[in-house]
Scaffold this active site. Structure first.
Site, PDB file in Angstrom:
ATOM      1  N   HIS A  76       0.889  -1.144   0.010  1.00 10.87           N
ATOM      2  CA  HIS A  76      -0.154  -0.077   0.007  1.00 10.87           C
ATOM      3  C   HIS A  76       0.928   1.213   0.102  1.00 10.87           C
ATOM      4  O   HIS A  76       0.800   2.009  -0.655  1.00 10.87           O
ATOM      5  CB  HIS A  76      -0.907  -0.116   1.258  1.00 10.87           C
ATOM      6  CG  HIS A  76      -1.564   1.123   1.400  1.00 10.87           C
ATOM      7  ND1 HIS A  76      -3.031   1.069   1.350  1.00 10.87           N
ATOM      8  CD2 HIS A  76      -1.262   2.492   1.779  1.00 10.87           C
ATOM      9  CE1 HIS A  76      -3.420   2.567   1.655  1.00 10.87           C
ATOM     10  NE2 HIS A  76      -2.529   3.235   1.740  1.00 10.87           N
ATOM     11  N   GLU A  77       1.883   1.168   1.019  1.00 11.11           N
ATOM     12  CA  GLU A  77       2.487   2.619   0.996  1.00 11.11           C
ATOM     13  C   GLU A  77       3.464   2.592  -0.063  1.00 11.11           C
ATOM     14  O   GLU A  77       3.920   3.783  -0.548  1.00 11.11           O
ATOM     15  CB  GLU A  77       3.510   2.420   2.311  1.00 11.11           C
ATOM     16  CG  GLU A  77       2.757   2.648   3.428  1.00 11.11           C
ATOM     17  CD  GLU A  77       1.824   3.924   3.444  1.00 11.11           C
ATOM     18  OE1 GLU A  77       2.373   4.879   3.238  1.00 11.11           O
ATOM     19  OE2 GLU A  77       0.936   3.681   3.765  1.00 11.11           O
ATOM     20  N   HIS A  80       1.936   4.393  -3.165  1.00 11.52           N
ATOM     21  CA  HIS A  80       1.961   5.875  -3.037  1.00 11.52           C
ATOM     22  C   HIS A  80       3.386   6.329  -3.438  1.00 11.52           C
ATOM     23  O   HIS A  80       3.468   7.351  -4.234  1.00 11.52           O
ATOM     24  CB  HIS A  80       1.871   6.275  -1.527  1.00 11.52           C
ATOM     25  CG  HIS A  80       0.403   6.210  -0.865  1.00 11.52           C
ATOM     26  ND1 HIS A  80      -0.420   6.898  -1.524  1.00 11.52           N
ATOM     27  CD2 HIS A  80       0.146   5.642   0.159  1.00 11.52           C
ATOM     28  CE1 HIS A  80      -1.801   6.461  -0.771  1.00 11.52           C
ATOM     29  NE2 HIS A  80      -1.216   5.840   0.313  1.00 11.52           N
ATOM     30  N   ASP A 174      -5.762   8.804   3.186  1.00  8.57           N
ATOM     31  CA  ASP A 174      -5.620   9.052   1.748  1.00  8.57           C
ATOM     32  C   ASP A 174      -6.799   9.761   1.237  1.00  8.57           C
ATOM     33  O   ASP A 174      -6.946  10.623   0.334  1.00  8.57           O
ATOM     34  CB  ASP A 174      -5.583   7.667   0.930  1.00  8.57           C
ATOM     35  CG  ASP A 174      -4.180   6.976   1.352  1.00  8.57           C
ATOM     36  OD1 ASP A 174      -3.379   7.672   1.653  1.00  8.57           O
ATOM     37  OD2 ASP A 174      -4.255   5.734   1.454  1.00  8.57           O
TER      38      ASP A 174
HETATM   39 ZN    ZN Z   1      -2.376   5.338   2.067  1.00  3.04          ZN
END
Ligand code: ZN
Length: 382
Positions: A76-77, A80, A174
Site C-alpha cells: 500500500h505504502e 504511494h 488517503d
Molecule cells: Zn495510503
C-alpha cells in the site's frame, strides 16, 4: 510551532530493506502491533472460525497471516511512493507505524492532480490485494486446503478494511488527501485545503478516541485501546501536516541570502578534536563550523560528530577525520529559496548547510536560524 517538521515523527526505527531506492523502516511501535495481531489471530480468530486444529497449526496460520498483512501495508505504502517517484518527486524512506505506514515525502505534490494520483493509488492497491487474496482463498478451497483458505479470506477482508479506513476524508488519510486535492484545485490554496481537511481528520480522530473510551467502559478493553491509539496518532499527524504546509509557504518566497549568517567562525582541518571542543564549541556556542584550509572550504564539522567520541578519540583525532566533506548535498546557493534549503536539510539530516557562490563560501544557513525567521515573520505578518 512544530518541534521537528518534516520528520513525522523523528524517531529512529529499524531499517528492513531497500526497494526501488526507498528505504523501508519499521518503527518500534510495529512490534506491538505484530505481537497483538499474531496473538489475536492464533489464539482468538482462527480457533473460533476454524475449530478442531492443534495449537501449533493456529500459530503457524497466525504467523503467515501477520506477515502477509505486514506485506500488504508495505505494498500500500509503496504504491504511494512509486506514483510520487513517477511524478518526479523524491522519496527516501517509508516508515511503518503502529497501524500503517508513512511515506517520508521530502516535498509536497506540485499540483492538485499529482496529489490526487498519489493519494488514490493507496486504497486502490489495497482493494486489488483483497481481490488477489480472495482468489487465492477460492483456489485453496477448491484444493480442499480449507484451513489455509480461511487465512487468505481473512487477508482479503483485512485489505478491504485497510482500503476503506484510508478512504475516510480526513487528512492525513488517503481520502483526506483526495479531498484536499479537490479543494486545492477548487480554491487554488493548498493552505486552506489542508486546514479544512486536517480539521476533519482531527474531528475523526477525536471521535475514534471517544468511541474507544466507551468501548473500554463496556468491557472491550483491547478494541478500545486500539481506537484511542489510532485516534491519537491521526490527530498528531493531521496537526503536523497543516503546520508543515504553513511553514513551506512561509519559506517559499524567501532566498537563502536573506537569512544566512555571513560572519562565520571557521576551523582548521588539522585541529585536534579536543581543541575544537575547548576553543570553539565551548567558546562560541555554535553547534557546527565550516572547515577551511587556506581560504578553501573542505567541509563542515558539527556537534553530533563529536559528542559520541571517547576521551581518547578526542585527543587523537583531527577535524579532517570526522568532518562531513564538501559535496553538493551539504550546499545551497544564495538565491535558492528557504524551502529548498529546508528540503535539503531534511533529506541529508543536517542542521546546517554551506552557502556557496561560485565555489566560494559566502555564508551558513542553520535550521534554528530558519525557524527563528519563520517565527519572526509570523509575529509581524500575523
Ligand atoms: Zn495510503
Amino acid at each position: 510551532m512544530p518541534s521537528k517538521k518534516g520528520e513525522v515523527p523523528g524517531r529512529e526505527g529499524i531499517n528492513l530493506f531497500r526497494i526501488a531506492g526507498i528505504q523501508i523502516t519499521i518503527d518500534f511501535s510495529w512490534f506491538i502491533i505484530f505481537i497483538l495481531i499474531l496473538w489475536s489471530l492464533s489464539v482468538g480468530y482462527f480457533p473460533k472460525e476454524f475449530p478442531g486444529q492443534n495449537a501449533l497449526a493456529y500459530w503457524f496460520a497466525g504467523l503467515i497471516a501477520t506477515l502477509l498483512f505486514f506485506l500488504s501495508v508495505v505494498i500500500h505504502e509503496l504504491s504511494h511512493s512509486l506514483m510520487a517517484i513517477r511524478l518526479g518527486m523524491k522519496i527516501n524512506e517509508i516508515t511503518l507505524f503502529i497501524f500503517g505506514g508513512i511515506s517520508k515525502l521530502s516535498e509536497e505534490a506540485r499540483t492538485p492532480q499529482d496529489e490526487f494520483k498519489i493519494a488514490v493509488v493507496g486504497p486502490l492497491s489495497s482493494f486489488a490485494l483483497a481481490i488477489v487474496f480472495r482468489g487465492a482463498a477460492g483456489a485453496l478451497t477448491a484444493l480442499q486446503f480449507s484451513f489455509m483458505a480461511a487465512v487468505f479470506s481473512y487477508l482479503s477482508w483485512i485489505n478491504v478494511a485497510l482500503g476503506v479506513f484510508n478512504l475516510i476524508p480526513g487528512f492525513p488519510l488517503d481520502g483526506g488527501r483526495v479531498l484536499r486535492a479537490f479543494l486545492w484545485w477548487k480554491t487554488g490554496s493548498i493552505a486552506r485545503a489542508t486546514k479544512w481537511t486536517s480539521d476533519i481528520g482531527k474531528g475523526f480522530a477525536v471521535a475514534l478516541m471517544v468511541i474507544g473510551t466507551f468501548q473500554i467502559f463496556s468491557g472491550r478493553l483491547l478494541g478500545g485501546i486500539w481506537m484511542i491509539f489510532i485516534g491519537m496518532f491521526l490527530r498528531w499527524v493531521a496537526e503536523g501536516g497543516y503546520q508543515e504546509v504553513l511553514i513551506r509557504q512561509a519559506l517559499e518566497g524567501v532566498s537563502v541570502r536573506e537569512v544566512m549568517v555571513t560572519q562565520m567562525v571557521s576551523v582548521s582541518p588539522e585541529m585536534k578534536v579536543s581543541d575544537l571542543i575547548s576553543s570553539f564549541f565551548l567558546k562560541y556556542g555554535y553547534t557546527g563550523y565550516p572547515v577551511m584550509e587556506n581560504d578553501e572550504i573542505l567541509g563542515v564539522v558539527s556537534l553530533s560528530q563529536v559528542k559520541d567520541l571517547t576521551d581518547e578519540e578526542k585527543e587523537n583525532r583531527k577535524v579532517r577525520e570526522i568532518m562531513t566533506a564538501l559535496s553538493k548535498e551539504i550546499c545551497v546557493g544564495p538565491e535558492d529559496s528557504l524551502a529548498d534549503a529546508l528540503k535539503k536539510m531534511i533529506q541529508q539530516n543536517m542542521s546546517r548547510l554551506l552557502v556557496l557562490d561560485k565555489n566560494q563560501v559566502v555564508g551558513l544557513i542553520t535550521k534554528t536560524g530558519l525557524f527563528r525567521f519563520i517565527e519572526i515573520k509570523r509575529l509581524f505578518e500575523g
